[in-house]
Design an enzyme around this catalytic site. Structure first.
Site, PDB file in Angstrom:
ATOM      1  N   THR A  36     101.803 -88.735  30.798  1.00 52.94           N
ATOM      2  CA  THR A  36     103.023 -87.989  31.107  1.00 52.94           C
ATOM      3  C   THR A  36     102.862 -87.050  32.295  1.00 52.94           C
ATOM      4  O   THR A  36     103.823 -86.821  33.028  1.00 52.94           O
ATOM      5  CB  THR A  36     103.452 -87.165  29.884  1.00 52.94           C
ATOM      6  OG1 THR A  36     102.361 -86.331  29.477  1.00 52.94           O
ATOM      7  CG2 THR A  36     103.824 -88.067  28.739  1.00 52.94           C
ATOM      8  N   ARG A  45      94.412 -85.683  32.357  1.00 53.94           N
ATOM      9  CA  ARG A  45      93.931 -84.406  31.842  1.00 53.94           C
ATOM     10  C   ARG A  45      92.843 -84.675  30.813  1.00 53.94           C
ATOM     11  O   ARG A  45      93.026 -85.473  29.902  1.00 53.94           O
ATOM     12  CB  ARG A  45      95.054 -83.580  31.218  1.00 53.94           C
ATOM     13  CG  ARG A  45      94.620 -82.140  30.894  1.00 53.94           C
ATOM     14  CD  ARG A  45      95.753 -81.306  30.348  1.00 53.94           C
ATOM     15  NE  ARG A  45      96.808 -81.067  31.319  1.00 53.94           N
ATOM     16  CZ  ARG A  45      97.845 -80.259  31.107  1.00 53.94           C
ATOM     17  NH1 ARG A  45      97.968 -79.630  29.944  1.00 53.94           N
ATOM     18  NH2 ARG A  45      98.768 -80.089  32.023  1.00 53.94           N
ATOM     19  N   SER A  60      96.553 -76.537  33.585  1.00 55.49           N
ATOM     20  CA  SER A  60      97.489 -75.551  33.055  1.00 55.49           C
ATOM     21  C   SER A  60      96.770 -74.539  32.164  1.00 55.49           C
ATOM     22  O   SER A  60      95.910 -73.812  32.623  1.00 55.49           O
ATOM     23  CB  SER A  60      98.634 -76.249  32.317  1.00 55.49           C
ATOM     24  OG  SER A  60      99.680 -75.351  32.037  1.00 55.49           O
ATOM     25  N   ASP A  76     100.926 -68.256  32.475  1.00 54.20           N
ATOM     26  CA  ASP A  76      99.689 -68.951  32.133  1.00 54.20           C
ATOM     27  C   ASP A  76      98.879 -69.131  33.415  1.00 54.20           C
ATOM     28  O   ASP A  76      99.327 -68.739  34.499  1.00 54.20           O
ATOM     29  CB  ASP A  76      99.986 -70.275  31.417  1.00 54.20           C
ATOM     30  CG  ASP A  76     100.725 -71.279  32.290  1.00 54.20           C
ATOM     31  OD1 ASP A  76     101.299 -70.861  33.308  1.00 54.20           O
ATOM     32  OD2 ASP A  76     100.739 -72.469  31.938  1.00 54.20           O
ATOM     33  N   ASP A 127     103.041 -71.821  35.734  1.00 55.57           N
ATOM     34  CA  ASP A 127     104.283 -72.583  35.584  1.00 55.57           C
ATOM     35  C   ASP A 127     105.003 -72.222  34.290  1.00 55.57           C
ATOM     36  O   ASP A 127     106.137 -72.644  34.070  1.00 55.57           O
ATOM     37  CB  ASP A 127     104.044 -74.092  35.687  1.00 55.57           C
ATOM     38  CG  ASP A 127     103.182 -74.658  34.572  1.00 55.57           C
ATOM     39  OD1 ASP A 127     102.567 -73.884  33.815  1.00 55.57           O
ATOM     40  OD2 ASP A 127     103.108 -75.901  34.463  1.00 55.57           O
ATOM     41  N   GLU A 139     112.468 -75.622  27.894  1.00 55.90           N
ATOM     42  CA  GLU A 139     111.832 -76.200  26.722  1.00 55.90           C
ATOM     43  C   GLU A 139     111.165 -75.087  25.938  1.00 55.90           C
ATOM     44  O   GLU A 139     110.712 -74.092  26.528  1.00 55.90           O
ATOM     45  CB  GLU A 139     110.807 -77.253  27.129  1.00 55.90           C
ATOM     46  CG  GLU A 139     110.192 -77.978  25.948  1.00 55.90           C
ATOM     47  CD  GLU A 139     109.600 -79.317  26.343  1.00 55.90           C
ATOM     48  OE1 GLU A 139     110.252 -80.334  26.052  1.00 55.90           O
ATOM     49  OE2 GLU A 139     108.515 -79.344  26.934  1.00 55.90           O
ATOM     50  N   GLU A 140     111.114 -75.246  24.623  1.00 53.43           N
ATOM     51  CA  GLU A 140     110.645 -74.154  23.763  1.00 53.43           C
ATOM     52  C   GLU A 140     109.211 -73.740  24.063  1.00 53.43           C
ATOM     53  O   GLU A 140     108.813 -72.627  23.725  1.00 53.43           O
ATOM     54  CB  GLU A 140     110.781 -74.545  22.294  1.00 53.43           C
ATOM     55  CG  GLU A 140     110.034 -75.790  21.860  1.00 53.43           C
ATOM     56  CD  GLU A 140     108.557 -75.569  21.664  1.00 53.43           C
ATOM     57  OE1 GLU A 140     108.181 -74.486  21.166  1.00 53.43           O
ATOM     58  OE2 GLU A 140     107.772 -76.463  22.000  1.00 53.43           O
ATOM     59  N   ALA A 141     108.416 -74.581  24.718  1.00 53.86           N
ATOM     60  CA  ALA A 141     107.028 -74.252  25.032  1.00 53.86           C
ATOM     61  C   ALA A 141     106.962 -73.378  26.285  1.00 53.86           C
ATOM     62  O   ALA A 141     106.183 -73.637  27.202  1.00 53.86           O
ATOM     63  CB  ALA A 141     106.214 -75.522  25.211  1.00 53.86           C
TER      64      ALA A 141
END
Length: 588
Positions: free
Chosen positions: A51, A55, A154, A313, A317, A409-411
């Site tokens: 996605t 990573r 991230s 963070d 972002d 988005e909730e995150a």
């Protein structure tokens, strides 16, 4: 690597390809120790291109982030871009934007990637300095590049790194590009250029930091220009405390304050977390969402007297904030709460007619915006999880003559399309501080503004959490068992509550549509089930695409916050007992 050669042959192939002495030594040591099990883990399967690109932990082997896999990814991506341009009849030299954060090996990997693209005939748009992730997609759009690469993991642990890819539209990649790129990477046999220095020498490299920096902050200034212009002349800005959590955010926040005409002295910085440090020494996880991540910032705020803490963070972002309440306690805004607050600010200050405005949220995020849109004038659109979908769907709505003005988005991710087609923690911080200034002029703190919105639209509370899943196989088996838990059929109840809608985006089934097919895209490789219950509770269970987790998103709405929380927590309890017994809950 479509064949299945013996592990010894794979190890030999690795040593023939790898020119990094550190990772060569790792594989040589495993060969000398005759550790076939570990060699299998590292060499048998290639790191998945998914996605957000790549990573993983930084280790030797095809399964991890290292110099060789970065170079293979870069050559494969370059080959895929050329193939796509040929299909479209596009001529000329393509360019790629490359950025990096402060993680271990980020600059090294970015330099190697630049060398690979140069060897393939690309022009490289090079920052050559630490940047926050949104600068890469911004630059892709600003310069009309074919793609962008950001080397970052991230908020992952210190041992990890990643290779995040943006397409030429300034959005993260979506199907079919992800699978096409993965196939192109798998076809790479030989590395054609292994150099960390060619990026300093090539005439095909353009240094873009100064131009991009100026254009980016010009866009940020326009984002908040109306509220800044309309603010009462006697409005006094209030102090706040900021932490970049050992990441790259501080210089961008300082410039952002200048754009807001804020007094720089109003920002108190958590000095122990101010400078980039890839080991993140003061936090177990450098994610503002994690419990305890903002503890130092709150302590600093109590010392300096500020009532607001804000954070990014490490790659800046994402954005989080907390407010000190009248009783002395701290309220950390959830991603859903902040999403609603920022949406209300953007809707109130946008110069776009509300009748043309489009606001988006992912399917695991709060339904409060949907309720506001149903009773208001703006259009609301739901997407799959992740900003690859939010960005691309937002662009699709623009082609449908809507004007996308905000997505979240909730995150703790927030997107402002007038700036960039991805989540942006600096833009979110700018918008939040501008909104706070406006709300303070109205006699409201951000927390009080949230309560005002609840009183108008209803109280929405969540009980989001995650469970530790030992392996993808366990995750798949867990969801398979859920789907057949009622004598071989899907369940009809969760606890005492009847399921009024069942949507399975893995198998492609939705009880709410006439043909039983979901409106959202189906992905058989990703586990995701959403249920609506008879008393208005909605929940989603999904397997994480990047971490060993099963994530639960539960939201209830009621006439009071306490009642909504009670409903959400009851459903969480029932799910843990009936669907996920035996898996370890986060923090336990």
């Amino acid at each position: 690597m479509t064949d299945s050669p013996p592990i010894g042959k794979l190890a030999t192939r690795w040593l023939q390809q790898d020119r990094d002495p550190d990772t060569r030594r790792e594989i040589e040591a495993l060969i000398a120790a005759d550790d076939g099990t570990e060699l299998e883990r590292r060499l048998r399967k290639r790191i998945a291109f998914g996605t957000a690109g790549l990573r993983s932990a930084m280790k030797a082997g095809y399964a991890h982030m290292n110099s060789l896999t970065v170079l293979q990814a870069s050559q494969g991506l370059a080959d895929y871009i050329f193939a796509q341009r040929q299909l479209q009849g596009t001529s000329g030299r393509p360019t790629v934007v490359i950025g990096y954060d402060a993680r271990h090996n980020s600059q090294k990997f970015a330099r190697l990637a630049a060398g690979a693209f140069l060897a393939k005939g690309f022009g490289v748009l090079w920052f050559g300095i630490l940047v926050h992730t949104p600068m890469v997609p911004f630059a892709v759009s600003h310069f009309g590049a074919a793609a962008g690469v950001m080397v970052t993991a991230s908020h992952n642990p210190p041992a990890d790194n990643g290779y995040k890819v943006y397409w030429g539209n300034g959005c993260q990649i979506i199907p079919p590009h992800d699978k096409g790129i993965a196939l192109a990477i798998a076809d790479v046999e030989n590395i054609i250029e292994w150099s960390e220095t060619i990026v300093e020498q090539s005439t095909l490299v353009q240094r873009i930091y100064i131009k991009t920096h100026a254009a980016y902050f010009d866009a940020l200034g326009k984002l908040v220009s109306k509220s800044r212009k309309d603010a009462p002349r006697n409005t006094a800005d209030a102090p706040f405390t900021y932490t970049p959590l050992h990441g790259v955010g501080l210089p961008f926040m300082r410039r952002a304050l200048h754009e807001l005409s804020f007094d720089a002295k109003l920002m108190h910085i958590v000095e122990a977390q101010a400078m980039p440090d890839p080991d993140f020494p003061t936090v177990p996880f450098p994610n503002p969402e994690e419990k305890g991540a903002l503890d130092l910032a709150c302590q600093e705020a109590e010392r300096n007297g500020s009532k607001i803490v804000i954070s990014n963070d490490p790659d800046a972002d994402r954005f989080a904030a907390a407010e000190r309440l009248e009783d002395g306690g701290w309220h950390q805004f959830t991603g859903n709460q902040m999403g609603v607050l920022l949406a209300s600010y953007v809707l109130e200050t946008s110069e776009v007619s509300e009748w043309l405005s489009m606001v988006l949220a992912s399917t695991v995020s709060s339904r409060m915006l949907k309720a506001m849109g149903r009773r208001g004038a703006f259009k609301y659109r739901e997407t799959l999880t992740g900003f690859k979908w939010l960005g691309n769907v937002a662009q699709q709505t623009a082609r449908e003559s809507w004007v996308p003005i905000f997505a979240f988005e909730e995150a703790i991710g927030y997107m402002f399309p007038s700036v960039v087609w991805d989540k942006d923690g600096i833009a979110a911080a700018v918008a939040f501080l501008a909104a706070r200034r406006m709300w303070l002029a109205e006699g409201l703190t951000p927390y009080q503004k949230l309560q005002q919105l609840y009183q108008k639209w209803g109280y929405f509370e969540d009980a989001n959490t995650y469970l530790i899943s030992p392996s993808p196989e366990v995750t798949q088996a867990t969801f398979a068992a859920i789907r057949t838990s009622r004598h071989g059929a899907i369940p009809t109840h969760v606890g005492k509550r009847r399921i009024t809608r069942w949507r399975d985006l893995t198998l492609g089934y939705d009880t709410a549509t006439a043909d039983g097919r979901p409106e959202l895209p189906v992905d058989p490789d990703s586990q995701m089930i959403t249920c609506e219950l008879e008393d208005g509770v909605v929940f989603t269970a999904r397997g994480s695409g990047t971490e060993p987790k099963i994530k639960l998103y539960i939201e209830a709405t009621a006439d009071s916050s306490a009642e909504a929380k009670r409903l959400a927590n009851e459903v969480l309890r029932d799910l843990l007992q009936e669907w996920f017994e035996g898996l370890r809950l986060a923090g336990t």
